[in-house]
Design a protein around this motif. Sequence first.
Motif, mmCIF file in Angstrom:
data_model
loop_
_atom_site.group_PDB
_atom_site.id
_atom_site.type_symbol
_atom_site.label_atom_id
_atom_site.label_comp_id
_atom_site.label_asym_id
_atom_site.label_seq_id
_atom_site.Cartn_x
_atom_site.Cartn_y
_atom_site.Cartn_z
ATOM 1 N N ASP A 28 0.811 -1.211 0.000
ATOM 2 C CA ASP A 28 0.000 0.000 0.000
ATOM 3 C C ASP A 28 0.850 1.269 0.000
ATOM 4 N N ASP A 30 1.152 4.433 1.981
ATOM 5 C CA ASP A 30 0.760 4.705 3.360
ATOM 6 C C ASP A 30 1.378 6.027 3.786
ATOM 7 N N HIS A 303 -3.922 6.152 2.900
ATOM 8 C CA HIS A 303 -3.357 4.840 3.234
ATOM 9 C C HIS A 303 -4.355 3.771 2.816
ATOM 10 N N GLY A 304 -3.862 2.551 2.716
ATOM 11 C CA GLY A 304 -4.659 1.472 2.147
ATOM 12 C C GLY A 304 -5.889 1.106 2.935
ATOM 13 N N ASP A 305 -5.909 1.384 4.231
ATOM 14 C CA ASP A 305 -7.086 1.073 5.041
ATOM 15 C C ASP A 305 -8.219 2.058 4.798
ATOM 16 N N ARG A 311 -4.583 1.497 -1.671
ATOM 17 C CA ARG A 311 -4.480 0.073 -1.370
ATOM 18 C C ARG A 311 -3.796 -0.657 -2.540
ATOM 19 N N GLY A 312 -2.693 -1.310 -2.262
ATOM 20 C CA GLY A 312 -1.968 -2.044 -3.302
ATOM 21 C C GLY A 312 -1.337 -1.147 -4.349
#
Length: 776
Positions: A28, A30, A303-305, A311-312
């Motif tokens: 990710d 981030d 960030h990926g969350d 994400r990715g």
Amino acid sequence: MGVELTPAPAGYTVAVRALCEFTAKAGDLDLRFTPSPTAQEGIAGHGVVTARRGPHYQSEVSLSGDYGPLRVRGRADGYDPQLGQLEEIKTYRGELARMPDNHRRLHWAQLKIYGHLLCRQLGLARLRLALVYFDIGSQQETVLHEEHDAAELQTYFEQQCALFLCWAEQEMAQRAARDAALSALSFPHAEFRAGQRQLAEAMYKASARGCCLLAQAPTGIGKTVGSLFPLLKASAAHKLDKVFFLAAKTSGRQMALDALAIIARAATAAAPAATMAAPALPLRVLELVARSSACEHPELACHGDSCPLARGFYDRLPAARAAALRAGTLDQATLRTVALAHQVCPYYLCSEMARWCDVVIGDYNYYFDSGAMLHSLTLLNDWKVAVLVDEAHNMVSRARKMYSAELEHAGLRMLRKSAPEALKKPLDRVQRAWNVLEKEQQADYQPYAELPEKFMAALQNAANAIAAHQAEHPAQSDPALLEFYFAALQFNRLADSFGQHSLFDISKRGGTASRPDSLLCIRNIVPAPFLRPRFEASHTTALFSATLSPWNYFCDTLGMPADTAWVDVESPFAAEQLAVRVAGHISTRYQHRARSLAPIAALIGAQYARQPGNYLAFFSSFDYMEQAAEQFAQGHPQVPQWRQQRRMDEAARAAFLARFSHDSAGVGFAVLGGSFGEGIDLPGARLIGAFIATLGLPQLNPVNEQIRQRMDAIFGAGYDYAYLFPGMQKVVQAAGRVIRTQTDRGTVYLIDDRFGRPEIARLLPAWWRVEPAERG
């Protein structure tokens, strides 16, 4: 050509860090805020760690090795020959466990590459690798170890190099094709405009000499094509990696994109039909835009969350990067389309593509600001770059803002109410030190010769406390706290380099006698010390504008090298095209403005009666403009008029300019130095005249008087540098709106008796024929 790639006699050279960033980054994106050490703290942290090692410890170990045509080089942080241990040192803040896994993988990748290079260089069969994480706050080390055979490290090295080599060979092939096409490139028009060849030749010669250039070139000669074309030719001839075109406004970026499109179309039209399977001009162009304009999900965190485009990100980046390069010209819309097709963040894909494009177009701050991305990449990758600065008369004021910082007391008071308990004491210390400064203040504005030590110590302590708190609580995001933190960081950074080029001052901003509000400012006056390294980092930097006179003002204030070349391009216009008349019977000084209104209105009315059409009337302030417009409306109600408003948005500015049509007639009232004093194009009948009722001098106030005094102390020309030169640049820019093409005809009135003075007349364009105006 790319971020990591530079030609070398033995093949291609790539830095260890850049190789690993290309091949080993995964997972990710981030960007959760965790305060990282500053560059100075990082250097100091490395010093602490290496000082703890024994006398046999070797720091900054230079290493290099080859993989086929690829040369890999770098400096390992340290090697202990007694322990057989190679170390990579990373500084951080907060809890190490919160460091993203992909960061840790990248660190191990770098260490393994260094490990292989060391084994090869020293003939080692086995090596111990140590990843040393040093906490800036606690000064403690966390050391992670791995043992590897030389064969294992060699295999890893070859895997990473193989991944990169395919890309490197593709990039070098593209570079060769680009240089071949640029060498054969012809000027995109049948002939140069008057003055355009002179500008282009000066640009090319500056690149040939490897020096900087100040080019004063009048509006209407085609400066954008006249600057980009010679630097594209120079890219092949002088082995340039990149051309950076920097503009002050969005319109400047678009003009550069349009100019490059014209050059590309001309190259395509001139190419043999048999070659049309590939682009006739394999040139990669990128437009940089601000994060606020490029972000698809401003309500989400990076960030990926939180954000699906983070994400990715690094897993999908290779395919997105390859697709972006196939697009050729990556303006904002094109890059967004590519990014969303691959579900990656457009802004950070754009940042990645700056490494791989030939021409990068963006704002001044991308190269000249303190944390400028293009400057950092230039140093990191040892690029050979040419920098073009459009409308460069804006550089002094823009650079001053880049290297200034402000803090508002009202913001601190609000923050103290909502701050976490752990931060209240550090913020209270700042509050108390600030209160002392306000109690000592004798006037509404007060400059200081030195920075207040107690306040700066309290501010540094508060910034460190906020950094530690955020490192421990990265999920918490208080916008007010982060805003204060970033302002404090900028303040502290500028304090480290505080000197004669800047001043510290306090301005009262209202409040009450018992609880005043104030603004603290480290105010840059002379950007030269900050910009000088930026000019040195480029192969050539060319600043061009219609108003770059006198040249020594720009050289002095911007810190340009001693061997900077200067060219004053001949105007393509004849004196007969523009009637320039000085209304010397009128004074626009502040104390005379009330009695200037009637003669100004009469002069405008008389000119309009002689030659109806579209005119612009410029004044020194909104109040003065409104008074003059009212006076004119009373005496000439039959003449259409429209006025610039305060804080006009883009739609309102467009509507104002739309009133200037080929079939309309009337007078637009505007403020000199505002949205309509430069950067607008109203050719032909859209604008046939301008009235400039001011010398454009900056307002006489305590801040500008401090600037005058500082300029006088440094350069011995305080009034000229602080008032006269900046003001006259605005006047000439505004007058330049009238004649845009070689078929235009127009009239400019310079309204003030001071325009007749010799020292003022010398600052007007040489091709003007100035005559006294008849009284209206």
